[in-house]
Design an enzyme around this catalytic site. Structure first.
Site, PDB file in Angstrom:
ATOM      1  N   ALA A 162       0.806  -1.220   0.000  1.00 47.92           N
ATOM      2  CA  ALA A 162       0.000   0.000   0.000  1.00 47.92           C
ATOM      3  C   ALA A 162       0.841   1.273   0.000  1.00 47.92           C
ATOM      4  CB  ALA A 162      -0.940  -0.001   1.213  1.00 47.92           C
ATOM      5  N   GLY A 163       2.151   1.118  -0.188  1.00 54.54           N
ATOM      6  CA  GLY A 163       2.997   2.305  -0.297  1.00 54.54           C
ATOM      7  C   GLY A 163       3.531   2.805   1.025  1.00 54.54           C
ATOM      8  N   GLY A 217       5.524   0.768   2.994  1.00 53.70           N
ATOM      9  CA  GLY A 217       6.768   0.087   3.342  1.00 53.70           C
ATOM     10  C   GLY A 217       6.648  -1.264   4.012  1.00 53.70           C
ATOM     11  N   SER A 218       5.587  -2.018   3.714  1.00 54.33           N
ATOM     12  CA  SER A 218       5.435  -3.328   4.358  1.00 54.33           C
ATOM     13  C   SER A 218       6.586  -4.261   3.999  1.00 54.33           C
ATOM     14  CB  SER A 218       4.104  -3.969   3.964  1.00 54.33           C
ATOM     15  OG  SER A 218       4.047  -4.146   2.572  1.00 54.33           O
ATOM     16  N   SER A 219       6.965  -4.306   2.728  1.00 54.77           N
ATOM     17  CA  SER A 219       7.979  -5.279   2.316  1.00 54.77           C
ATOM     18  C   SER A 219       9.329  -4.961   2.943  1.00 54.77           C
ATOM     19  CB  SER A 219       8.079  -5.345   0.796  1.00 54.77           C
ATOM     20  OG  SER A 219       8.322  -4.064   0.270  1.00 54.77           O
ATOM     21  N   ALA A 245       9.897  -3.320   5.747  1.00 55.93           N
ATOM     22  CA  ALA A 245       9.842  -3.561   7.191  1.00 55.93           C
ATOM     23  C   ALA A 245       9.927  -5.057   7.483  1.00 55.93           C
ATOM     24  CB  ALA A 245       8.561  -2.968   7.780  1.00 55.93           C
ATOM     25  N   ASP A 284      13.408   2.666   1.017  1.00 53.91           N
ATOM     26  CA  ASP A 284      12.511   2.014   1.984  1.00 53.91           C
ATOM     27  C   ASP A 284      13.277   1.244   3.052  1.00 53.91           C
ATOM     28  OD1 ASP A 284      10.787   2.656  -0.082  1.00 53.91           O
ATOM     29  OD2 ASP A 284       9.557   0.871   0.237  1.00 53.91           O
TER      30      ASP A 284
HETATM   31  O1  PMV Z   1       5.197   1.205  -2.670  1.00 50.66           O
HETATM   32  P1  PMV Z   1       6.484   0.967  -1.950  1.00 50.66           P
HETATM   33  O2  PMV Z   1       6.410   1.214  -0.487  1.00 50.66           O
HETATM   34  O3  PMV Z   1       7.074  -0.385  -2.308  1.00 50.66           O
HETATM   35  O4  PMV Z   1       7.533   2.076  -2.510  1.00 50.66           O
HETATM   36  C1  PMV Z   1       8.033   2.025  -3.830  1.00 50.66           C
HETATM   37  C2  PMV Z   1       8.911   3.208  -4.055  1.00 50.66           C
HETATM   38  C3  PMV Z   1       9.503   3.287  -5.468  1.00 50.66           C
HETATM   39  O5  PMV Z   1      10.299   4.481  -5.500  1.00 50.66           O
HETATM   40  C4  PMV Z   1       8.424   3.387  -6.523  1.00 50.66           C
HETATM   41  C5  PMV Z   1      10.387   2.081  -5.768  1.00 50.66           C
HETATM   42  C6  PMV Z   1      11.649   2.030  -4.933  1.00 50.66           C
HETATM   43  O6  PMV Z   1      12.160   0.907  -4.721  1.00 50.66           O
HETATM   44  O7  PMV Z   1      12.166   3.089  -4.511  1.00 50.66           O
END
Ligand code: PMV
Length: 328
Positions: free
Chosen positions: A114-115, A117-119, A121, A163
């Protein structure tokens, strides 16, 4: 048995552009993924509890090859299991015990894909717990580096260090290529809106890459995000939240031009702005998932509660602590 946890994050600025060497500023937030690692004779068993705030529950008890029976896209589940497999590989490598077997239990407050940072973390906490279980203690910088390698492998080489470094170190950080450092940040009044959905990070990053390769103006848009970040860093240091909000709005517009926003993300962004937030933008890869707004008052949360397409809204404090041991 060792349990470690690591925080999720929001991007104040710079997602996507960071993949092409521009700077980004993610901030750790007080939502954590907790991972327990326990040695077993051989192989890997993964037990996953609630991987979402309220969207779905994964009950998985397999050896990394079976698939759990849940109502989320296969690609997300494959990715989630990929992160665990690769994290365990990193722990085995760090400890020099390639055949070490584990029972791994994940308990996360961070919605999947969902943006926020679950993966990262999960990878950071998993490597920390599994290495400690093997009697090795890695410094957070090495955990960040190994978690980055996990993301790099699972996301087909399309990952930045943002992340994973943020999750391992906590606080606000600045990442530009391989240069990662913590930065000072005032207390920021983050409000998150979550549409209950998720984006496919790999596909979204690939989409931006195609646009950037095809059109000079798309490459310029990526560069413009870098300019917003460089301006934003100075504003952050000054603690000028109003200007920070304006720059977040600008950043969202540029991400939208690159095709990574969605109807529900835009609806939540506009609801926050109309409610008087200093600014609002999508966070992370986009396509669905979360927005982040800055608002000290309750207005944005109230507006988001009534926004069609918003499933959950909550306040998130900056988490100054990165990875930590919960139980050993
Ligand atoms: O959606 P998330 O939390 O996986 O963030 C991705 C962030 C990107 O800049 C699109 C990719 C990255 O690895 O930085």
């Amino acid at each position: 048995m060792v349990t470690s946890s690591a925080p999720g994050k929001v991007y104040l600025f710079g997602e996507h552009a960071v993949v092409y060497g521009e700077p980004a500023v993610p901030c750790a937030i007080e939502l954590r993924a907790q991972v327990t690692a326990q040695r077993r004779d051989e192989g890997l068993r993964v037990h996953a509890g609630d991987l979402s705030l309220s969207g779905f529950t994964v009950k998985y008890d397999g050896d990394g090859t079976e698939r759990p029976d849940i109502d989320v896209p296969d690609s997300l589940v494959d990715a989630a299991m990929g992160y665990i497999n690769e994290s365990v590989e990193q722990a085995r490598d760090a400890a020099g015990i390639p055949e070490a077997g584990f029972d791994v239990t994940i308990d996360s407050e961070i919605p999947l894909g969902a943006g926020i940072g679950s993966s990262a973390a999960v990878a950071v906490a998993a490597i920390d717990a599994a290495t400690r279980e093997l009697g090795v203690e890695l410094p957070p910088e090495e955990l960040a580096d190994r978690a980055y390698r996990v993301e790099h492998t699972v996301q087909d080489g399309q990952a930045s260090r943002a992340d994973t470094f943020c999750s391992a170190m906590g606080g606000a950080v600045r990442v530009e290529g391989n240069d990662c450092r913590g930065i000072e940040a005032p207390d920021l009044p983050f409000v998150i809106g979550y549409d209950g959905g998720a984006g496919d990070t790999g596909a979204l990053v690939a989409g931006v890459r195609e646009l950037r390769d095809e059109y000079g103006f798309a490459a310029d848009t990526v560069g413009a995000i870098g300019d917003v970040v460089r301006t934003g860093e100075r504003v952050l240091a000054d603690g000028d939240i109003e200007t920070l909000g304006n720059l977040m709005n600008f950043n969202h517009g540029l991400l939208s031009a690159l095709g990574v926003s969605s109807r529900s993300l835009d609806a939540m962004v506009w609801a926050a702005r109309d409610a008087g937030a200093y600014g609002a933008k999508l966070t992370g890869a986009g396509g669905g998932g979360c927005i982040v707004a800055l608002d000290e008052s309750h207005e944005t949360e109230t507006a988001l509660e009534y926004t069609p397409g918003c499933q959950d809204t909550f306040r998130a404090e900056l988490d100054t602590e990165g990875v930590r041991v919960e139980e050993q």
